[in-house]
Motif scaffolding. Structure first.
Motif, PDB file in Angstrom:
ATOM      1  N   GLU A  26      -5.771   6.655   4.210  1.00  0.00           N
ATOM      2  CA  GLU A  26      -6.338   5.719   3.228  1.00  0.00           C
ATOM      3  C   GLU A  26      -5.577   4.398   3.218  1.00  0.00           C
ATOM      4  O   GLU A  26      -6.176   3.316   3.181  1.00  0.00           O
ATOM      5  CB  GLU A  26      -6.310   6.351   1.830  1.00  0.00           C
ATOM      6  CG  GLU A  26      -6.866   5.457   0.744  1.00  0.00           C
ATOM      7  CD  GLU A  26      -6.701   6.044  -0.646  1.00  0.00           C
ATOM      8  OE1 GLU A  26      -7.146   5.367  -1.601  1.00  0.00           O
ATOM      9  OE2 GLU A  26      -6.140   7.144  -0.790  1.00  0.00           O
ATOM     10  N   ALA A  27      -4.260   4.472   3.276  1.00  0.00           N
ATOM     11  CA  ALA A  27      -3.442   3.255   3.286  1.00  0.00           C
ATOM     12  C   ALA A  27      -3.695   2.446   4.557  1.00  0.00           C
ATOM     13  O   ALA A  27      -3.778   1.213   4.505  1.00  0.00           O
ATOM     14  CB  ALA A  27      -1.968   3.618   3.170  1.00  0.00           C
TER      15      ALA A  27
ATOM     16  N   LYS B 254      -8.799  -3.161   6.232  1.00  0.00           N
ATOM     17  CA  LYS B 254      -9.775  -3.901   5.411  1.00  0.00           C
ATOM     18  C   LYS B 254      -9.188  -5.238   4.970  1.00  0.00           C
ATOM     19  O   LYS B 254      -9.831  -6.292   5.093  1.00  0.00           O
ATOM     20  CB  LYS B 254     -10.157  -3.080   4.182  1.00  0.00           C
ATOM     21  CG  LYS B 254     -11.091  -3.805   3.258  1.00  0.00           C
ATOM     22  CD  LYS B 254     -11.311  -3.036   1.977  1.00  0.00           C
ATOM     23  CE  LYS B 254     -12.239  -3.871   1.109  1.00  0.00           C
ATOM     24  NZ  LYS B 254     -11.995  -3.704  -0.284  1.00  0.00           N
ATOM     25  N   ARG B 255      -7.965  -5.204   4.490  1.00  0.00           N
ATOM     26  CA  ARG B 255      -7.336  -6.429   3.995  1.00  0.00           C
ATOM     27  C   ARG B 255      -7.113  -7.444   5.106  1.00  0.00           C
ATOM     28  O   ARG B 255      -7.367  -8.638   4.938  1.00  0.00           O
ATOM     29  CB  ARG B 255      -5.998  -6.102   3.331  1.00  0.00           C
ATOM     30  CG  ARG B 255      -5.395  -7.324   2.640  1.00  0.00           C
ATOM     31  CD  ARG B 255      -3.951  -7.156   2.300  1.00  0.00           C
ATOM     32  NE  ARG B 255      -3.200  -7.138   3.556  1.00  0.00           N
ATOM     33  CZ  ARG B 255      -2.028  -6.553   3.703  1.00  0.00           C
ATOM     34  NH1 ARG B 255      -1.470  -5.918   2.705  1.00  0.00           N
ATOM     35  NH2 ARG B 255      -1.394  -6.586   4.867  1.00  0.00           N
TER      36      ARG B 255
ATOM     37  N   LYS C 180      -7.050   0.727   4.152  1.00  0.00           N
ATOM     38  CA  LYS C 180      -6.943  -0.420   3.235  1.00  0.00           C
ATOM     39  C   LYS C 180      -6.281  -1.615   3.920  1.00  0.00           C
ATOM     40  O   LYS C 180      -6.669  -2.757   3.710  1.00  0.00           O
ATOM     41  CB  LYS C 180      -6.152  -0.037   1.987  1.00  0.00           C
ATOM     42  CG  LYS C 180      -6.936   0.812   1.018  1.00  0.00           C
ATOM     43  CD  LYS C 180      -6.097   1.145  -0.195  1.00  0.00           C
ATOM     44  CE  LYS C 180      -6.854   2.017  -1.164  1.00  0.00           C
ATOM     45  NZ  LYS C 180      -6.041   2.378  -2.347  1.00  0.00           N
TER      46      LYS C 180
ATOM     47  N   SER D 124     -13.673   0.570   7.796  1.00  0.00           N
ATOM     48  CA  SER D 124     -12.260   0.665   8.178  1.00  0.00           C
ATOM     49  C   SER D 124     -11.779   2.120   8.120  1.00  0.00           C
ATOM     50  O   SER D 124     -10.970   2.540   8.953  1.00  0.00           O
ATOM     51  CB  SER D 124     -11.382  -0.243   7.320  1.00  0.00           C
ATOM     52  OG  SER D 124     -11.433   0.116   5.969  1.00  0.00           O
ATOM     53  N   SER D 125     -12.294   2.903   7.187  1.00  0.00           N
ATOM     54  CA  SER D 125     -11.964   4.336   7.133  1.00  0.00           C
ATOM     55  C   SER D 125     -12.479   5.048   8.379  1.00  0.00           C
ATOM     56  O   SER D 125     -11.789   5.903   8.951  1.00  0.00           O
ATOM     57  CB  SER D 125     -12.568   5.001   5.900  1.00  0.00           C
ATOM     58  OG  SER D 125     -11.943   4.533   4.743  1.00  0.00           O
TER      59      SER D 125
ATOM     60  N   SER E 198     -14.529  -1.312   3.491  1.00  0.00           N
ATOM     61  CA  SER E 198     -13.632  -0.152   3.430  1.00  0.00           C
ATOM     62  C   SER E 198     -14.224   1.097   4.078  1.00  0.00           C
ATOM     63  O   SER E 198     -13.495   1.865   4.712  1.00  0.00           O
ATOM     64  CB  SER E 198     -13.215   0.146   1.993  1.00  0.00           C
ATOM     65  OG  SER E 198     -14.342   0.367   1.194  1.00  0.00           O
TER      66      SER E 198
ATOM     67  N   TYR F 160       0.782  -1.235   0.000  1.00  0.00           N
ATOM     68  CA  TYR F 160       0.000   0.000   0.000  1.00  0.00           C
ATOM     69  C   TYR F 160       0.811   1.281   0.000  1.00  0.00           C
ATOM     70  O   TYR F 160       0.291   2.333  -0.288  1.00  0.00           O
ATOM     71  CB  TYR F 160      -0.922   0.026   1.228  1.00  0.00           C
ATOM     72  CG  TYR F 160      -1.996  -1.008   1.133  1.00  0.00           C
ATOM     73  CD1 TYR F 160      -2.987  -0.922   0.177  1.00  0.00           C
ATOM     74  CD2 TYR F 160      -1.993  -2.102   1.993  1.00  0.00           C
ATOM     75  CE1 TYR F 160      -3.958  -1.887   0.080  1.00  0.00           C
ATOM     76  CE2 TYR F 160      -2.971  -3.064   1.910  1.00  0.00           C
ATOM     77  CZ  TYR F 160      -3.955  -2.951   0.949  1.00  0.00           C
ATOM     78  OH  TYR F 160      -4.923  -3.905   0.859  1.00  0.00           O
TER      79      TYR F 160
END
Length: 109
Positions: free
Chosen positions: A16-17, A23-24, A20, A33-34, A30, A7
């Motif tokens: 954002e990273a 989320k992963r 992500k 997670s944000s 997403s 990322y």
């Protein structure tokens, strides 16, 4: 290191990273997670504003420190100016993280 290589294309980790990565790793959608990342930043910001110390085990601690007013000088013009009293945020790295970082540096060279 997989987290970093997937990322983070630059030397900067963004909200954002982080979202992500959450989320992963967890499977959380997403948008959720944000919100988690935003809530964490808000909680930490409010704690620091309230003069609480934030300790994250194996990472480090954040705390505020009061700096007194002082007289400063513009290096270009040499004009003196009063620098007002203010709070600053100090970060102290945890010994575990420091050791981990230094061990990785020694393995690379």
């Amino acid at each position: 290191m997989d987290l970093i290589s997937s990322y983070y294309r630059k030397n900067t980790i963004t909200r954002e990273a982080l979202a992500k990565a959450i989320k992963r790793d967890t499977g959380i959608p997403s948008n959720r997670s944000s919100k988690i990342v935003d809530q964490l930043v808000d909680i930490m910001t409010n704690a620091i504003q309230g003069d609480f110390e934030i300790k994250i085990r194996k990472f480090g601690s954040f705390k505020t420190r009061q700096k007194r007013a002082r007289l400063g000088r513009n290096p270009k013009t040499m004009v003196q100016a009063k620098i007002p009293a203010r709070k600053v945020i100090k970060f102290k790295v945890a010994p575990t993280l420091k050791k981990r970082i230094n061990n990785n540096i020694h393995q690379i060279s």
